[in-house]
Scaffold this active site. Structure first.
Site, PDB file in Angstrom:
ATOM      1  N   THR A 106       0.804  -1.220   0.000  1.00  0.00           N
ATOM      2  CA  THR A 106       0.000   0.000   0.000  1.00  0.00           C
ATOM      3  C   THR A 106       0.839   1.274   0.000  1.00  0.00           C
ATOM      4  O   THR A 106       0.286   2.376  -0.069  1.00  0.00           O
ATOM      5  CB  THR A 106      -0.909   0.040   1.238  1.00  0.00           C
ATOM      6  OG1 THR A 106      -0.087   0.030   2.418  1.00  0.00           O
ATOM      7  CG2 THR A 106      -1.858  -1.141   1.264  1.00  0.00           C
ATOM      8  N   LYS A 107       2.165   1.158   0.086  1.00  0.00           N
ATOM      9  CA  LYS A 107       2.999   2.339   0.280  1.00  0.00           C
ATOM     10  C   LYS A 107       3.242   3.098  -1.026  1.00  0.00           C
ATOM     11  O   LYS A 107       2.912   2.634  -2.115  1.00  0.00           O
ATOM     12  CB  LYS A 107       4.325   1.931   0.921  1.00  0.00           C
ATOM     13  CG  LYS A 107       4.180   1.352   2.323  1.00  0.00           C
ATOM     14  CD  LYS A 107       3.526   2.336   3.270  1.00  0.00           C
ATOM     15  CE  LYS A 107       3.560   1.895   4.715  1.00  0.00           C
ATOM     16  NZ  LYS A 107       2.703   0.771   5.024  1.00  0.00           N
TER      17      LYS A 107
END
Length: 382
Positions: free
Chosen positions: A183-184
């Site tokens: 998700t980064k």
């Protein structure tokens, strides 16, 4: 509804598939030349002297704390509004977390809250955190804690992309720990890295990510290498593989465009949500030399859990960052009620935080659906 707006969709650069196939065809898939190349390219991107790629941001934090050589049980300052992995890193390194309250606008500790926590104990180190991508003022927090920069570990999981004073976060840090989780901002799937200006720290982390061995497998088995090795310190199994590194190299080339997309989406959210009653938007009026990474777009709403459920029913996925550490059972039992009762701002703000979808591929139509659903949920509370 027939479709949903996901909370996150990891972007993938066009070259990722070819990069992975080339690694698989090379016959070398663990830590090797791709990892070394990714480390250099990420260091160049940040302007950092050294980067050491590891298995995760959590292991990066732990390795840096271990590398400091602090006495066992040393008090380490950390915000409570953080992911549990950051607290676990302190505990696994053999130390004691000391929780710090936050500033209501930035959602990170201020010099005042750090000084208040440091007055209770004499801290040996501090883990700072760039909540949502906001770059903290590390020198100011270090001074408030009475600590040298060599005792500060920066949790920069919500970067890269942030900058302060015209310099990217991690460019001159003693120890800045990045995350490449799915998700980064720079998604690889898993993985992390330590960026440091200190050659000795880089060497120690590099050895400790592979048990403490004096040589990794690539150096032992490449032509002309020797199987002989020594164990100079006690470390972890925390290395990055060449498969991950090849993905990271391809993703890194696309990162500047993705960061611009995030900033455009944030500006669009700001404009569309500016006049919604009962809604508090992320902090504005940042200093001119501060660049937010916009990993998250966190708003504050009344009846957060109910509003989140209503958005879910409308086909919009959201999340919460984070359940404060002192509200989690294991930490309350470990730290005690007195330590967990010193965080009034964290307690108040955490009950209101809601993270909206924010990722480079979020379409205008998808974002409009988020805005409409949130506006409707708050209208019924007006």
């Amino acid at each position: 509804m027939s479709s949903t707006v996901p909370f996150n969709v990891p972007p993938l650069a066009d070259e990722v598939s070819d990069a992975v196939v080339k690694v698989l065809d090379s016959g070398w898939i663990t830590t090797g030349p791709q990892t070394a190349a990714f480390e250099q390219e990420f260091a160049d991107h940040l302007g950092a002297a050294h980067v050491v790629a590891v298995a995760s941001c959590t292991t990066a934090l732990e390795l840096c704390l271990r590398a400091m050589g602090l006495p066992p049980g040393s008090p380490v300052l950390t915000p409570s509004l953080t992911f549990c992995g950051a607290i676990n890193a302190i505990l696994h390194a053999g130390h004691r977390p000391v929780l710090v309250d936050i500033d209501e606008d930035t959602l990170v500790p201020s010099p005042e809250t750090v000084a208040a926590a440091a007055a209770r104990v004499k801290p040996a180190a501090m883990v700072t955190q760039n909540q949502a991508g906001y770059p903290v003022d590390v020198p100011a927090l270090a001074a408030a804690a009475g600590l040298d920069r060599s005792r500060i570990v920066e949790d920069t999981a919500h970067g890269p992309g942030a900058a302060r004073g015209g310099a990217p976060v991690g460019s001159s840090s003693f120890a800045a720990c990045f995350s490449f989780y799915a998700t980064k901002n720079l998604p690889i799937g898993e993985g992390g890295a330590v960026a440091t200006s200190d050659e000795e720290l880089a060497d120690r982390v590099r050895a400790m990510r592979l048990h403490g061995l004096s040589k990794d497998a690539w150096k032992r088995y490449m032509p002309g290498g020797s199987w002989r090795y020594d164990l100079k310190t006690i470390g972890l199994k925390a290395n990055m593989t060449d498969v991950q590194a090849a993905i990271g190299r391809a993703q890194l080339r696309a990162l500047p465009d993705w960061q611009r997309a995030r900033e455009e989406l944030v500006a669009r959210y700001d404009a569309a949500l500016a006049d919604v009653p009962g809604l508090i938007l992320p902090q504005r009026g940042l200093p001119a030399d501060v660049r937010h990474a916009w990993h998250l777009y966190q708003v504050r709403v009344p009846d957060r859990d109910v509003v989140g459920d209503e958005l879910q029913a409308a086909g919009v996925a959201t999340s919460v960052h984070f359940i404060p550490a002192h509200q989690l059972t294991a930490y309350r039992e470990l730290l005690g009620e007195e330590e967990c009762g010193r965080l009034p701002v964290t307690d108040r703000v955490a009950e209101q935080l809601l993270s909206l979808p924010l990722y480079p591929g979020l379409s205008p139509d998808g974002q409009d659906r988020v805005v409409a659903a949130l506006t409707e949920a708050l209208r019924t509370r007006g």
